[in-house]
Design a protein around this motif. Structure first.
Motif, PDB file in Angstrom:
ATOM      1  N   HIS A 132       4.764  39.264  15.946  1.00 40.29           N
ATOM      2  CA  HIS A 132       5.393  40.439  15.331  1.00 40.29           C
ATOM      3  C   HIS A 132       5.151  41.661  16.199  1.00 40.29           C
ATOM      4  O   HIS A 132       4.030  41.872  16.676  1.00 40.29           O
ATOM      5  CB  HIS A 132       4.789  40.631  13.934  1.00 40.29           C
ATOM      6  CG  HIS A 132       5.565  41.553  13.035  1.00 40.29           C
ATOM      7  ND1 HIS A 132       6.934  41.692  13.082  1.00 40.29           N
ATOM      8  CD2 HIS A 132       5.147  42.365  12.031  1.00 40.29           C
ATOM      9  CE1 HIS A 132       7.318  42.560  12.150  1.00 40.29           C
ATOM     10  NE2 HIS A 132       6.254  42.982  11.508  1.00 40.29           N
ATOM     11  N   ARG A 167      14.269  38.234  13.115  1.00 42.76           N
ATOM     12  CA  ARG A 167      13.946  38.454  11.696  1.00 42.76           C
ATOM     13  C   ARG A 167      14.366  39.868  11.323  1.00 42.76           C
ATOM     14  O   ARG A 167      14.002  40.823  12.005  1.00 42.76           O
ATOM     15  CB  ARG A 167      12.434  38.314  11.466  1.00 42.76           C
ATOM     16  CG  ARG A 167      11.852  36.996  11.917  1.00 42.76           C
ATOM     17  CD  ARG A 167      10.396  36.873  11.485  1.00 42.76           C
ATOM     18  NE  ARG A 167       9.539  37.885  12.028  1.00 42.76           N
ATOM     19  CZ  ARG A 167       8.864  37.783  13.171  1.00 42.76           C
ATOM     20  NH1 ARG A 167       8.960  36.694  13.914  1.00 42.76           N
ATOM     21  NH2 ARG A 167       8.086  38.765  13.581  1.00 42.76           N
ATOM     22  N   THR A 168      15.116  39.989  10.264  1.00 45.89           N
ATOM     23  CA  THR A 168      15.484  41.338   9.867  1.00 45.89           C
ATOM     24  C   THR A 168      15.285  41.574   8.379  1.00 45.89           C
ATOM     25  O   THR A 168      15.619  40.743   7.549  1.00 45.89           O
ATOM     26  CB  THR A 168      16.935  41.683  10.264  1.00 45.89           C
ATOM     27  OG1 THR A 168      17.229  43.015   9.836  1.00 45.89           O
ATOM     28  CG2 THR A 168      17.936  40.716   9.657  1.00 45.89           C
TER      29      THR A 168
HETATM   30  C1  PLP Z   1       8.384  42.616   7.154  1.00 52.08           C
HETATM   31  C2  PLP Z   1       8.431  41.797   8.389  1.00 52.08           C
HETATM   32  C3  PLP Z   1       9.616  41.728   9.162  1.00 52.08           C
HETATM   33  C4  PLP Z   1      10.834  42.583   8.904  1.00 52.08           C
HETATM   34  O1  PLP Z   1      10.709  43.843   9.526  1.00 52.08           O
HETATM   35  P1  PLP Z   1      11.893  44.929   9.508  1.00 52.08           P
HETATM   36  O2  PLP Z   1      11.455  45.967  10.446  1.00 52.08           O
HETATM   37  O3  PLP Z   1      12.020  45.400   8.105  1.00 52.08           O
HETATM   38  O4  PLP Z   1      13.111  44.209   9.982  1.00 52.08           O
HETATM   39  C5  PLP Z   1       9.640  40.844  10.220  1.00 52.08           C
HETATM   40  N1  PLP Z   1       8.568  40.085  10.530  1.00 52.08           N
HETATM   41  C6  PLP Z   1       7.406  40.155   9.834  1.00 52.08           C
HETATM   42  C7  PLP Z   1       6.253  39.316  10.253  1.00 52.08           C
HETATM   43  C8  PLP Z   1       7.304  41.018   8.750  1.00 52.08           C
HETATM   44  O5  PLP Z   1       6.144  41.102   8.075  1.00 52.08           O
END
Ligand code: PLP
Length: 370
Positions: A165, A222-223
């Motif tokens: 992340h 991931r969004t």
């Molecule tokens: C919440 C989260 C996301 C989404 O993030 P956004 O900035 O809202 O797109 C993606 N990956 C992980 C691990 C998260 O905890």
């Protein structure tokens, strides 16, 4: 004109479709879309949002905890659901509902293999999360051999993805750091894949990563906030449209004289003749007390009406001295024109906090129009 008759959170599915397709246009064809629907779909309604996204082509869902995944399965969601931060106590439940854990430490990996094996599972899909600089959860680079040793000793689980992340993908000043995170993820994944002998999918990008770092797209993105579109906020793309609007009505109007006060503790005292409107939404609905005392505002008849005095549990009182309105008129807390990011910033927080605080007491309604 307005059809609002009580406090509602209106979910606009046409905007959700628009945002999904817009983000999809930012990634290559082979890259999968994982929709993050944790925290009730960022405060909206996870089941409504997920059912719609499944229909329009989401490949994967992610939630934070197993209980949120259970809600999706019970709503009939069929596609894979990744649980980002599962707690070992819920592993049996997670397996019962065919949810897929992100395992982030030797403790969680060991525990998961133990429980899945007791339940007789084979090749159960798991995800391995690496910490590349957020320093929140995740294995470290030098944990690769530990992971390989655990996996070689069992056929209970199979890695379907490797993830990490980004900490600051929305911040151009942190570009060097973000590139470092991307390179670290690449290097660690490469080492793990070589030792593993098969190739799980890789994903690292959140919404800002989709928009700002093509090199972080890998096999899937991931969004979360990108789907909900909050929105017209420097951090995000202006193309994204807000999906949820929080609306209420004017319950009663009062005319006050100088010296009279408004609400508990008499926190606001009129120095002039004023007119106030009482609105049926309070801190139990998600309008935190930090919005009180003119830090927050609502929109009535296209004008800002500031919150007077303290936010009550079930109500707020707002200043409508210069606004032409009557009882029963619509009150907008946030919508496409007065977005959550702006109101949140005005009172010292961010849109995510305002959105995810909208309590279950507020009725959710769905509209499909543009
Ligand atoms: C919440 C989260 C996301 C989404 O993030 P956004 O900035 O809202 O797109 C993606 N990956 C992980 C691990 C998260 O905890």
């Amino acid at each position: 004109m307005s059809s609002t008759k009580e406090t509602v959170l209106e979910i606009n599915l046409a905007h959700l479709t628009h945002n999904f397709n817009y983000l999809k246009s930012k990634i290559a064809d082979h890259v999968k879309m994982l929709a993050v629907v944790k925290a009730s779909g960022y405060g909206s309604d996870a089941a409504i949002i997920a059912k719609h996204l499944e229909k329009i082509g989401a490949d994967y869902f992610a939630v934070a905890y197993a209980s949120e995944g259970v809600i999706l399965r019970e709503a009939g969601v069929k596609i894979p659901i990744l649980v980002l931060h599962p707690q070992p106590v819920n592993f049996p439940k997670l397996i019962e509902y065919k949810l897929e854990p992100s395992l982030y430490s030797s403790r969680t990996l060991r525990e998961f293999i133990k429980i899945a094996s007791l339940l007789g599972e084979q090749n159960y899909p798991i995800h391995i999360k690496f910490n590349t600089g957020l320093n929140r959860i995740g294995f470290w680079e030098n944990d690769v051999d530990y992971i390989i040793n655990q996996l070689n000793a069992t056929n209970t689980v199979k890695i379907v993805s490797l993830l990490s992340h980004l900490a600051a993908s929305e911040d151009p000043n942190e570009k060097e750091f973000t590139i470092h995170q991307i390179n670290s993820f690449k290097k660690t994944s490469k080492e793990l894949i070589q030792k593993l002998g098969y190739t799980p999918i890789m994903h690292q990008s959140n919404t800002s990563g989709i928009l700002n770092y093509r090199e972080a797209h890998f096999d899937m993105v991931r969004t979360g906030i990108g789907l909900y579109g909050y929105g017209n906020d420097a951090k995000f793309d202006k193309e994204l449209k807000p999906v949820a609007s929080l609306k209420s009505i004017i319950s009663q109007i009062h005319r006050l004289e100088p010296g009279e006060s408004v609400g508990y503790n008499r926190a606001f005292k009129a120095t002039d003749f004023i007119k106030t409107a009482t609105v049926p939404i309070g801190h139990a609905d998600g309008i935190s007390r930090q919005y009180g005392n003119k830090k927050g505002f609502v929109i009535i008849n296209n004008q800002r009406a500031y919150i007077l005095g303290n936010v009550c549990m079930d109500m707020i009182m707002v200043d409508i001295t210069n606004i032409d309105c009557k009882e029963g008129d619509e009150v907008i807390i946030f919508d496409a024109n007065s977005n959550a990011a702006k109101i949140a910033e005005f009172s010292g927080t961010i849109s995510y906090e305002l959105l995810t605080a909208v309590s279950p007491r507020v009725k959710r309604t769905v509209i499909e129009e543009n």
